[in-house]
Design a protein around this motif. Sequence first.
Motif, PDB file in Angstrom:
ATOM      1  N   LYS A  54     -38.943  12.355  -2.767  1.00  0.00           N
ATOM      2  CA  LYS A  54     -38.312  12.214  -1.467  1.00  0.00           C
ATOM      3  C   LYS A  54     -37.627  10.850  -1.387  1.00  0.00           C
ATOM      4  N   VAL A  55     -36.498  10.817  -0.699  1.00  0.00           N
ATOM      5  CA  VAL A  55     -35.724   9.592  -0.574  1.00  0.00           C
ATOM      6  C   VAL A  55     -35.517   9.268   0.902  1.00  0.00           C
ATOM      7  N   LYS A  56     -35.762   8.007   1.251  1.00  0.00           N
ATOM      8  CA  LYS A  56     -35.518   7.526   2.603  1.00  0.00           C
ATOM      9  C   LYS A  56     -34.527   6.375   2.522  1.00  0.00           C
ATOM     10  N   GLN A  57     -33.432   6.467   3.293  1.00  0.00           N
ATOM     11  CA  GLN A  57     -32.402   5.437   3.264  1.00  0.00           C
ATOM     12  C   GLN A  57     -32.333   4.712   4.604  1.00  0.00           C
ATOM     13  N   GLU A  58     -32.121   3.398   4.524  1.00  0.00           N
ATOM     14  CA  GLU A  58     -32.008   2.560   5.712  1.00  0.00           C
ATOM     15  C   GLU A  58     -30.776   1.671   5.580  1.00  0.00           C
ATOM     16  N   HIS A  59     -30.264   1.214   6.727  1.00  0.00           N
ATOM     17  CA  HIS A  59     -29.103   0.330   6.754  1.00  0.00           C
ATOM     18  C   HIS A  59     -29.438  -0.883   7.620  1.00  0.00           C
ATOM     19  N   PRO A  60     -30.165  -1.865   7.078  1.00  0.00           N
ATOM     20  CA  PRO A  60     -30.533  -3.032   7.888  1.00  0.00           C
ATOM     21  C   PRO A  60     -29.345  -3.902   8.276  1.00  0.00           C
ATOM     22  N   HIS A  61     -28.207  -3.728   7.612  1.00  0.00           N
ATOM     23  CA  HIS A  61     -26.997  -4.470   7.931  1.00  0.00           C
ATOM     24  C   HIS A  61     -25.819  -3.679   7.393  1.00  0.00           C
ATOM     25  N   SER A  62     -24.624  -3.925   7.937  1.00  0.00           N
ATOM     26  CA  SER A  62     -23.447  -3.154   7.524  1.00  0.00           C
ATOM     27  C   SER A  62     -23.132  -3.324   6.046  1.00  0.00           C
ATOM     28  N   LYS A  63     -23.597  -4.412   5.438  1.00  0.00           N
ATOM     29  CA  LYS A  63     -23.318  -4.668   4.030  1.00  0.00           C
ATOM     30  C   LYS A  63     -24.474  -4.282   3.113  1.00  0.00           C
ATOM     31  N   ILE A  64     -25.558  -3.754   3.683  1.00  0.00           N
ATOM     32  CA  ILE A  64     -26.755  -3.481   2.894  1.00  0.00           C
ATOM     33  C   ILE A  64     -27.181  -2.020   3.051  1.00  0.00           C
ATOM     34  N   ARG A  65     -27.459  -1.378   1.929  1.00  0.00           N
ATOM     35  CA  ARG A  65     -28.091  -0.056   1.935  1.00  0.00           C
ATOM     36  C   ARG A  65     -29.406  -0.173   1.165  1.00  0.00           C
ATOM     37  N   TYR A  66     -30.481   0.208   1.810  1.00  0.00           N
ATOM     38  CA  TYR A  66     -31.823   0.071   1.244  1.00  0.00           C
ATOM     39  C   TYR A  66     -32.448   1.462   1.142  1.00  0.00           C
ATOM     40  N   SER A  67     -32.898   1.816  -0.038  1.00  0.00           N
ATOM     41  CA  SER A  67     -33.449   3.152  -0.262  1.00  0.00           C
ATOM     42  C   SER A  67     -34.852   3.070  -0.845  1.00  0.00           C
ATOM     43  N   SER A  68     -35.738   3.923  -0.352  1.00  0.00           N
ATOM     44  CA  SER A  68     -37.097   4.039  -0.877  1.00  0.00           C
ATOM     45  C   SER A  68     -37.252   5.429  -1.488  1.00  0.00           C
ATOM     46  N   ILE A  69     -37.720   5.453  -2.739  1.00  0.00           N
ATOM     47  CA  ILE A  69     -37.906   6.714  -3.454  1.00  0.00           C
ATOM     48  C   ILE A  69     -39.400   6.943  -3.648  1.00  0.00           C
ATOM     49  N   TYR A  70     -39.898   8.042  -3.103  1.00  0.00           N
ATOM     50  CA  TYR A  70     -41.332   8.356  -3.150  1.00  0.00           C
ATOM     51  C   TYR A  70     -41.570   9.524  -4.113  1.00  0.00           C
ATOM     52  N   ILE A  71     -42.582   9.366  -4.962  1.00  0.00           N
ATOM     53  CA  ILE A  71     -42.973  10.424  -5.901  1.00  0.00           C
ATOM     54  C   ILE A  71     -44.395  10.842  -5.586  1.00  0.00           C
ATOM     55  N   SER A  72     -44.597  12.104  -5.221  1.00  0.00           N
ATOM     56  CA  SER A  72     -45.929  12.624  -4.908  1.00  0.00           C
ATOM     57  C   SER A  72     -46.440  13.457  -6.079  1.00  0.00           C
ATOM     58  N   ASN A  73     -47.627  13.117  -6.549  1.00  0.00           N
ATOM     59  CA  ASN A  73     -48.261  13.861  -7.640  1.00  0.00           C
ATOM     60  C   ASN A  73     -49.267  14.845  -7.045  1.00  0.00           C
ATOM     61  N   HIS A  74     -48.958  16.126  -7.128  1.00  0.00           N
ATOM     62  CA  HIS A  74     -49.837  17.152  -6.575  1.00  0.00           C
ATOM     63  C   HIS A  74     -50.708  17.802  -7.646  1.00  0.00           C
ATOM     64  N   GLY A  75     -50.692  17.211  -8.833  1.00  0.00           N
ATOM     65  CA  GLY A  75     -51.504  17.749  -9.910  1.00  0.00           C
ATOM     66  C   GLY A  75     -52.889  17.125  -9.968  1.00  0.00           C
ATOM     67  N   LYS A  76     -53.672  17.565 -10.951  1.00  0.00           N
ATOM     68  CA  LYS A  76     -55.045  17.079 -11.106  1.00  0.00           C
ATOM     69  C   LYS A  76     -55.153  15.995 -12.175  1.00  0.00           C
ATOM     70  N   GLU A  77     -54.014  15.646 -12.800  1.00  0.00           N
ATOM     71  CA  GLU A  77     -54.005  14.622 -13.830  1.00  0.00           C
ATOM     72  C   GLU A  77     -52.971  13.558 -13.491  1.00  0.00           C
ATOM     73  N   SER A  78     -53.170  12.355 -14.017  1.00  0.00           N
ATOM     74  CA  SER A  78     -52.206  11.272 -13.814  1.00  0.00           C
ATOM     75  C   SER A  78     -50.888  11.609 -14.508  1.00  0.00           C
ATOM     76  N   LYS A  79     -49.798  11.117 -13.918  1.00  0.00           N
ATOM     77  CA  LYS A  79     -48.469  11.370 -14.469  1.00  0.00           C
ATOM     78  C   LYS A  79     -47.792  10.038 -14.783  1.00  0.00           C
ATOM     79  N   GLU A  80     -47.234   9.943 -15.972  1.00  0.00           N
ATOM     80  CA  GLU A  80     -46.407   8.796 -16.326  1.00  0.00           C
ATOM     81  C   GLU A  80     -44.948   9.213 -16.207  1.00  0.00           C
TER      82      GLU A  80
END
Length: 208
Positions: A54-80
Amino acid sequence: MKLIEQLQNQKPTYSQQLSQDALQLIPGIWVNGKYFWLQNSMEKVLNEEELIIKVKQEHPHSKIRYSSIYISNHGKESKEVKILAMHYHPIVIHDQLAFVSPTDSMIFHLANKNIYLVNGACNGMGMKEYTAMPQWNAFTDQIWSSLPKGTLNYHPMAKGPAASIFSMKMKIGPHEIGKMSTWTITGSNKNELLSLEHALMKQTESLS
């Protein structure tokens, strides 16, 4: 008053408003020798890998675009995994340049008489693996020097219609969520970009 708040009180020029969307972000992920891009989408479900992006984008200023990328692991083992961030200018013009700066540990784009800073962070660490290449190669296997290992094919510079790509390595435990942040800043010179980034980092630290 914080620098960003001061700048927000200034009425942006028309060129600044245009530059807000100048560089386009396309997030992606490498996992188990495969890679996926989120084109025209803010969310992607990888059923076979038991991951959700999932990606969330923010615009704290007209010259700045800030994006957060979230990765959810729904499995039973760790993922690299490796989180990917591709940036490119949507208007195809030949007077463009993208280059990586190992000294600054960031990426710069030049287009439309503007300079753009690209940077990112994950778990308190900055960028370590990045590349620049022609846009027509950006969605092909040519971005990899080793696809099984998820190693990018390093090129320090690309002229003409160009794209930059960087990756961040992450290990996500079962039913955990990993996060990577990336941001682009538009300006007329390097000093302006670094000042805005410094203010942005202070603001994000105060919110975290």
